[in-house]
Write a protein that holds these residues in place. Structure first.
Motif, PDB file in Angstrom:
ATOM      1  N   LEU A 429     -38.853 -23.629  -8.687  1.00 40.08           N
ATOM      2  CA  LEU A 429     -37.392 -23.980  -8.788  1.00 40.08           C
ATOM      3  C   LEU A 429     -37.046 -23.860  -7.580  1.00 40.08           C
ATOM      4  CD1 LEU A 429     -36.106 -27.331  -7.569  1.00 40.08           C
ATOM      5  CD2 LEU A 429     -34.295 -25.998  -9.419  1.00 40.08           C
ATOM      6  N   ARG A 430     -37.206 -21.990  -7.701  1.00 36.20           N
ATOM      7  CA  ARG A 430     -35.714 -20.978  -6.355  1.00 36.20           C
ATOM      8  C   ARG A 430     -37.354 -20.677  -5.202  1.00 36.20           C
ATOM      9  NH1 ARG A 430     -31.556 -17.763  -6.203  1.00 36.20           N
ATOM     10  NH2 ARG A 430     -32.019 -16.386  -4.239  1.00 36.20           N
ATOM     11  N   ALA A 431     -38.228 -20.876  -5.175  1.00 35.81           N
ATOM     12  CA  ALA A 431     -39.398 -21.323  -4.203  1.00 35.81           C
ATOM     13  C   ALA A 431     -39.143 -21.431  -3.989  1.00 35.81           C
ATOM     14  CB  ALA A 431     -40.544 -19.781  -5.382  1.00 35.81           C
ATOM     15  N   ARG A 432     -39.153 -22.648  -4.233  1.00 40.67           N
ATOM     16  CA  ARG A 432     -39.086 -24.440  -2.715  1.00 40.67           C
ATOM     17  C   ARG A 432     -37.838 -24.419  -2.344  1.00 40.67           C
ATOM     18  NH1 ARG A 432     -40.321 -27.180  -8.175  1.00 40.67           N
ATOM     19  NH2 ARG A 432     -38.596 -28.880  -7.790  1.00 40.67           N
ATOM     20  N   HIS A 433     -36.988 -23.474  -2.831  1.00 41.45           N
ATOM     21  CA  HIS A 433     -35.419 -23.477  -1.484  1.00 41.45           C
ATOM     22  C   HIS A 433     -35.082 -22.282  -1.371  1.00 41.45           C
ATOM     23  CE1 HIS A 433     -35.686 -27.892  -3.416  1.00 41.45           C
ATOM     24  NE2 HIS A 433     -35.631 -27.344  -4.596  1.00 41.45           N
ATOM     25  N   GLU A 434     -35.833 -21.657  -1.667  1.00 38.87           N
ATOM     26  CA  GLU A 434     -35.463 -20.187  -1.103  1.00 38.87           C
ATOM     27  C   GLU A 434     -35.029 -20.137  -0.225  1.00 38.87           C
ATOM     28  OE1 GLU A 434     -34.463 -16.486  -2.648  1.00 38.87           O
ATOM     29  OE2 GLU A 434     -36.610 -17.273  -3.194  1.00 38.87           O
ATOM     30  N   ALA A 435     -35.288 -20.609   1.581  1.00 41.64           N
ATOM     31  CA  ALA A 435     -34.490 -20.317   2.345  1.00 41.64           C
ATOM     32  C   ALA A 435     -33.347 -21.124   2.370  1.00 41.64           C
ATOM     33  CB  ALA A 435     -35.712 -21.289   3.422  1.00 41.64           C
ATOM     34  N   SER A 436     -32.853 -22.481   1.802  1.00 41.59           N
ATOM     35  CA  SER A 436     -31.366 -23.383   1.891  1.00 41.59           C
ATOM     36  C   SER A 436     -30.872 -22.562   1.002  1.00 41.59           C
ATOM     37  CB  SER A 436     -32.132 -24.290   1.535  1.00 41.59           C
ATOM     38  OG  SER A 436     -32.733 -25.336   1.811  1.00 41.59           O
ATOM     39  N   ILE A 437     -31.142 -21.884   0.267  1.00 38.72           N
ATOM     40  CA  ILE A 437     -30.292 -21.185  -0.908  1.00 38.72           C
ATOM     41  C   ILE A 437     -29.678 -19.464   0.098  1.00 38.72           C
ATOM     42  CG2 ILE A 437     -30.427 -19.521  -3.251  1.00 38.72           C
ATOM     43  CD1 ILE A 437     -32.586 -21.242  -4.199  1.00 38.72           C
ATOM     44  N   ASN A 438     -30.149 -19.455   0.698  1.00 42.13           N
ATOM     45  CA  ASN A 438     -30.244 -17.867   1.087  1.00 42.13           C
ATOM     46  C   ASN A 438     -29.584 -18.211   2.827  1.00 42.13           C
ATOM     47  OD1 ASN A 438     -30.345 -15.828  -0.316  1.00 42.13           O
ATOM     48  ND2 ASN A 438     -32.893 -15.978  -0.030  1.00 42.13           N
ATOM     49  N   ARG A 439     -29.418 -19.482   3.162  1.00 35.97           N
ATOM     50  CA  ARG A 439     -29.011 -19.638   4.749  1.00 35.97           C
ATOM     51  C   ARG A 439     -27.612 -19.393   5.106  1.00 35.97           C
ATOM     52  NH1 ARG A 439     -29.743 -25.917   3.533  1.00 35.97           N
ATOM     53  NH2 ARG A 439     -28.038 -26.713   2.281  1.00 35.97           N
ATOM     54  N   PHE A 440     -26.450 -19.379   4.171  1.00 35.10           N
ATOM     55  CA  PHE A 440     -25.729 -18.420   4.809  1.00 35.10           C
ATOM     56  C   PHE A 440     -25.548 -17.507   5.193  1.00 35.10           C
ATOM     57  CE2 PHE A 440     -24.501 -23.440   4.921  1.00 35.10           C
ATOM     58  CZ  PHE A 440     -22.963 -23.473   5.677  1.00 35.10           C
ATOM     59  N   ARG A 441     -26.443 -16.608   4.206  1.00 35.13           N
ATOM     60  CA  ARG A 441     -26.447 -15.216   3.833  1.00 35.13           C
ATOM     61  C   ARG A 441     -26.406 -14.413   5.125  1.00 35.13           C
ATOM     62  NH1 ARG A 441     -26.315 -13.886  -1.235  1.00 35.13           N
ATOM     63  NH2 ARG A 441     -25.568 -12.009  -0.722  1.00 35.13           N
ATOM     64  N   THR A 442     -25.970 -13.240   5.669  1.00 33.46           N
ATOM     65  CA  THR A 442     -26.088 -12.708   6.842  1.00 33.46           C
ATOM     66  C   THR A 442     -28.140 -12.043   6.541  1.00 33.46           C
ATOM     67  OG1 THR A 442     -24.990 -10.815   5.403  1.00 33.46           O
ATOM     68  CG2 THR A 442     -23.697 -12.065   7.027  1.00 33.46           C
ATOM     69  N   GLY A 443     -27.516 -12.221   5.980  1.00 33.10           N
ATOM     70  CA  GLY A 443     -30.037 -11.507   5.791  1.00 33.10           C
ATOM     71  C   GLY A 443     -30.458 -12.086   4.902  1.00 33.10           C
ATOM     72  N   PRO A 444     -31.611 -12.123   4.881  1.00 37.76           N
ATOM     73  CA  PRO A 444     -32.579 -13.113   3.624  1.00 37.76           C
ATOM     74  C   PRO A 444     -32.285 -12.170   2.823  1.00 37.76           C
ATOM     75  CG  PRO A 444     -33.803 -11.739   5.524  1.00 37.76           C
ATOM     76  CD  PRO A 444     -32.765 -11.782   6.239  1.00 37.76           C
ATOM     77  N   ARG A 445     -31.978 -13.176   1.632  1.00 36.32           N
ATOM     78  CA  ARG A 445     -31.967 -12.398   0.380  1.00 36.32           C
ATOM     79  C   ARG A 445     -32.696 -13.016  -1.048  1.00 36.32           C
ATOM     80  NH1 ARG A 445     -28.255 -10.031   3.261  1.00 36.32           N
ATOM     81  NH2 ARG A 445     -26.680  -9.623   2.334  1.00 36.32           N
ATOM     82  N   SER A 446     -33.677 -12.784  -1.213  1.00 32.80           N
ATOM     83  CA  SER A 446     -35.137 -12.038  -1.979  1.00 32.80           C
ATOM     84  C   SER A 446     -34.386 -11.937  -3.784  1.00 32.80           C
ATOM     85  CB  SER A 446     -36.363 -11.960  -1.372  1.00 32.80           C
ATOM     86  OG  SER A 446     -36.680 -12.448   0.215  1.00 32.80           O
ATOM     87  N   VAL A 447     -35.253 -12.765  -3.968  1.00 30.10           N
ATOM     88  CA  VAL A 447     -35.190 -12.314  -6.114  1.00 30.10           C
ATOM     89  C   VAL A 447     -36.065 -12.040  -6.985  1.00 30.10           C
ATOM     90  CG1 VAL A 447     -34.014 -12.724  -8.048  1.00 30.10           C
ATOM     91  CG2 VAL A 447     -32.504 -14.070  -6.087  1.00 30.10           C
TER      92      VAL A 447
END
Length: 448
Positions: A429-447
């Motif tokens: 589920l996270r993989a489907r929404h990774e970009a949306s989850i991270n859109r407020f971060r100052t840089g991309p955050r991958s888990v």
């Protein structure tokens, strides 16, 4: 505390019930003997970094209906800002008043106040009568504390005369390694989120949900035009998502190009940079400028194709309220949950009564509303708007940044979690929404 954390990190959650709970823990506190420290200063001059302390405090034991939680992460809300600058009054008056209601509540009346109204963590201990939760459960908390001894609270728990906000009007809040909550504050942790992401949504998402979506608030419907003040902030970022998710048309009001871009990343098309366009709703401290209301209303109509807002999502208060009443459509609703720029609202009542507009007050959410709001997070329909994360030791700086509006979305705090990125269970589920989850971060955050 190390053994508790080791068990959580090793995914040995079933062992937590047998690991001893420490006699004390670290929490972010205010001190009752310092409530006059900012006397003579304006609100903007008061510095939370001076009033907030990281102390070792005694561990409370859960009473009937209560749960002790190991807090992995928490978040900063405006109520912590207000607490830290002792406005509109010191929170120790809340604790004193609560302490008089029962022997169990008396434990909250202390010379220190552990703050924080968000958490994501793991249940350690449960008190008598707690059925749905057990040690090892991964949870988030909403901040409504109720007693429900009075009939008024049984159709809507927000109407309970003893309704309080946990970590603001009660003690043992979430900006700490441990927290004490009522069992009916807990909800399942969304399993595709990290601890810090899961902690970001509890207060603001639930507040925005009640304020905007439910019949207790604006009763949003598809196609509504919704004016959202501070649309990239803690509350506004969730209101924007809820409006889009519900088929409405958000008109986002922000104060910088970066915040314009944050709204666009959420999918909002209609955005007003009020700083760039120079809106000044007050001529001076005592006089508003109706010409600016009209200019603002014209700009909204320009963006919407001639439509005025069906709903105005209000929370700044004094600075914007006159404009909010003016620009709402005939028969529209101004729904207010806060007053971050001042509590004394002034508006021209002719635009209210002659145009049949309504002002609706809302405050946080009841358990059902909070549960439904959390369910949208669990489903991946609404996403946390976490922008940055600080360790527990830097909570004062985090509160200072929110006080001075130097943030977007939510600012998170790591409590027991040793680093970001932990706690994800559902990687698909996270993989489907990774970009949306991270859109407020100052840089991309991958888990990983």
């Amino acid at each position: 505390m190390d053994k508790i954390l080791d068990a959580i990190l090793a995914d040995e959650l079933n062992a937590l019930g047998s690991i001893p709970v420490p006699d004390s823990y670290r929490g972010v506190t205010l001190h009752a003997d310092e409530v006059m420290m900012f006397e003579g200063l304006s609100g903007r001059e008061k510095d939370p970094r001076a009033s907030l302390h990281l102390d070792e405090v005694p561990t409370p034991q859960p009473g009937p209906g209560e749960v002790l939680v190991a807090v992995m992460a928490s978040g900063i809300n405006h109520n912590t800002v207000w607490s830290s600058i002792f406005e509109p009054l010191p929170t120790f008056s809340f604790l004193s008043r609560y302490g008089k209601t029962s022997p169990q509540a008396a434990r909250h009346d202390l010379p220190y106040h552990v703050l924080g109204s968000d958490l994501a963590g793991v249940v350690l201990r449960t008190g008598e009568g707690v059925v749905p939760w057990r040690p090892g459960d991964e949870v988030v908390a909403h901040c409504l504390s109720v007693e429900l001894h009075h009939p008024d609270g049984h159709s809507d728990t927000m109407l309970d005369p003893e309704q309080r906000i946990w970590g603001f009007e009660t003690n043992f809040g979430g900006l700490a390694e441990l927290a004490l909550v009522k069992a009916n504050q807990l909800m399942p942790k969304p399993d595709h989120l990290t601890w810090e992401e899961a902690a970001a949504s509890g207060l603001v998402n639930s507040t925005a949900y009640r304020q905007l979506v439910t019949t207790n608030g604006a009763n949003l419907k598809q196609g509504d035009v919704v004016l959202i003040w501070g649309a990239s902030g803690g509350l506004g970022s969730y209101a924007t998502q809820l409006a889009l998710n519900g088929g409405a048309v958000p008109v986002c009001v922000v104060s910088s190009p970066d915040k314009v871009e944050a709204c666009r990343r959420m999918g909002a098309e209609l955005v007003i940079d009020r700083a760039a366009e120079g809106y000044r709703f007050w001529k001076d401290e005592h006089t508003q400028d109706p010409r600016e209301w009209k200019r603002f209303g014209s700009r909204i109509r320009e963006l919407t194709g001639g439509r005025d807002p069906d709903i105005v999502f209000e929370h700044p208060g004094r600075e914007t309220f006159g404009a909010s009443v003016f620009v709402a459509r005939r028969g529209g609703v101004i729904v207010s949950c806060a007053s971050t720029t001042g509590y004394a609202h002034t508006y021209d009542n002719r635009y209210l009564w002659m145009s049949l507009k309504r002002i609706v007050g809302t405050h946080f959410a009841n358990y059902r509303e909070a549960w439904e709001a959390n369910r949208l997070i669990e489903m991946g329909r609404i996403h946390p708007t976490l922008s940055e994360v600080r360790p527990l030791e830097e909570t004062g700086q985090a509160v200072y940044d929110v006080h001075h509006n130097r943030h977007q979305g939510k600012v998170g705090v790591l409590c027991l979690a040793p680093r970001e990125g932990l706690g994800v269970r559902n990687t698909e589920l996270r993989a489907r929404h990774e970009a949306s989850i991270n859109r407020f971060r100052t840089g991309p955050r991958s888990v990983v």
